[in-house]
Design a protein around this motif. Structure first.
Motif, short mmCIF file in Angstrom:
data_model
loop_
_atom_site.label_atom_id
_atom_site.label_comp_id
_atom_site.label_asym_id
_atom_site.label_seq_id
_atom_site.Cartn_x
_atom_site.Cartn_y
_atom_site.Cartn_z
N LEU A 30 0.66 -1.21 0.05
CA LEU A 30 -0.04 0.12 -0.07
C LEU A 30 0.84 1.40 0.11
O LEU A 30 0.84 2.17 -0.68
CB LEU A 30 -0.93 0.01 1.25
N ALA A 79 2.60 1.68 -3.33
CA ALA A 79 1.88 2.20 -4.25
C ALA A 79 1.63 3.62 -4.25
O ALA A 79 1.43 4.39 -5.24
CB ALA A 79 0.54 1.51 -4.17
N GLU A 80 1.45 4.13 -2.96
CA GLU A 80 1.46 5.65 -2.43
C GLU A 80 2.33 6.48 -2.95
O GLU A 80 2.21 7.53 -3.57
CB GLU A 80 1.03 5.80 -1.07
N SER A 116 -1.08 -1.82 -6.40
CA SER A 116 -2.36 -1.58 -6.17
C SER A 116 -3.12 -3.01 -6.14
O SER A 116 -4.04 -3.35 -5.39
CB SER A 116 -3.10 -0.60 -6.70
N THR A 175 -6.64 1.35 -2.35
CA THR A 175 -6.07 0.73 -3.61
C THR A 175 -6.87 0.73 -4.89
O THR A 175 -6.45 0.89 -5.95
CB THR A 175 -5.31 -0.43 -3.40
N PHE A 185 -6.58 4.13 -6.22
CA PHE A 185 -5.46 4.27 -6.92
C PHE A 185 -5.43 3.44 -8.51
O PHE A 185 -5.13 3.86 -9.34
CB PHE A 185 -4.31 3.34 -6.46
#
Length: 270
Positions: free
Chosen positions: A62, A65-66, A82, A99, A102
């Motif tokens: 997570l 992904a961020e 994600s 996610t 995202f």
């Protein structure tokens, strides 16, 4: 990783980028097949099962992904991490909603209005209501994708992935039900209307739309749903005819209510 996660919360993700990258190979290497892990310390034996490790791995994916999302130039990698979180059976609703957002952002940026985008958008509608108030506030405050944006994209996606008007209506109906459950009344109203207007005429859904309309004093939607019931109900469907008449009564259309009752009574005598 936990120390890095706390450092990111305090100082921002840029401050931990180098150390974070050093962890990546190990965090990605472990799969469910890698477990259980057994080891001894000070004469004691320990066993770690995958379920003990999975939450930390999900948190890592997570945050990764961020980090990639914030760089704004690696949408494929954002999608990659994600997807790992979104598809994991160990993910909680909270991280799945984030996610899924995202995934939608990356898809929208590339104009990829496909089934994956639809699944992500509907997951947000499905799971958002399961979140606590503080979690919902966090998502909105940080401008992560929530129900309103998801519904906006569903309207773009459905005509491109649905194979027929009926399927479009079915997909809009699914969104309507989910938006209603999370008390997004204005969005749900639009979704119910779009489902009915595309020709979706499953009786249970139309009664659901009528109930929603009556509960929200929306005679326009109520009449739309009940009219569709009237038009699509055969003369041998006695109970649906009777119920349609009852709904016309509740909407204040007494001539229609009387006509449907007569059709129902005639049906029952056959």
């Amino acid at each position: 990783f936990k120390y890095l996660f706390l450092a990111a919360l305090k100082n921002g993700t840029k401050a931990i980028q180098r150390e974070f990258d050093l962890l990546e190979a190990d965090m990605n290497a472990y799969t469910e097949a890698s477990f259980p892990l057994r080891y001894s310390i000070e004469g004691k034996n320990f066993i770690i099962n995958f379920k003990n490790f999975a939450p930390a791995q999900i948190d890592f994916w997570l945050l990764k992904a961020e980090l990639l999302r914030n760089k704004k130039n690696e949408p494929e990698q954002v999608l990659n991490y994600s997807r790992k979180v979104f598809s994991s059976s160990y993910s909680e609703d909270y991280v799945r909603v984030i996610t899924a957002g995202f995934i939608l952002e990356a898809k929208e940026g590339r104009k990829e209005y496909d089934k994956e985008a639809y699944d992500a958008a509907t997951a947000i509608l499905r799971d958002f209501g399961n979140l606590g108030e503080s979690q919902q506030t966090f998502i909105k405050k940080n401008k992560f994708t929530g129900p309103a944006k998801s519904w906006s994209l569903i309207k773009e996606i459905v005509p491109k992935v649905a194979g027929s008007n009926w399927q479009q209506g079915e997909m809009f109906a699914e969104s309507a039900t989910r938006l209603s459950k999370i008390n997004e009344t204005a969005l749900a109203t639009e979704a119910y209307q779009k489902a009915v207007q595309t020709g979706y005429s499953k009786p249970d859904f139309l009664f659901e739309a009528a109930d929603f309309a009556l509960a929200n004093n929306n005679n326009v939607l109520g009449t739309l749903a009940v009219s569709r019931l009237e038009q699509t109900t055969g003369e041998t469907q006695c109970e649906i005819l009777r119920r349609t008449g009852d709904y016309y009564q509740r909407l204040g259309n007494y001539p229609k209510a009387d006509a449907l009752r007569k059709r129902s009574e005639k049906c029952q005598k056959k």
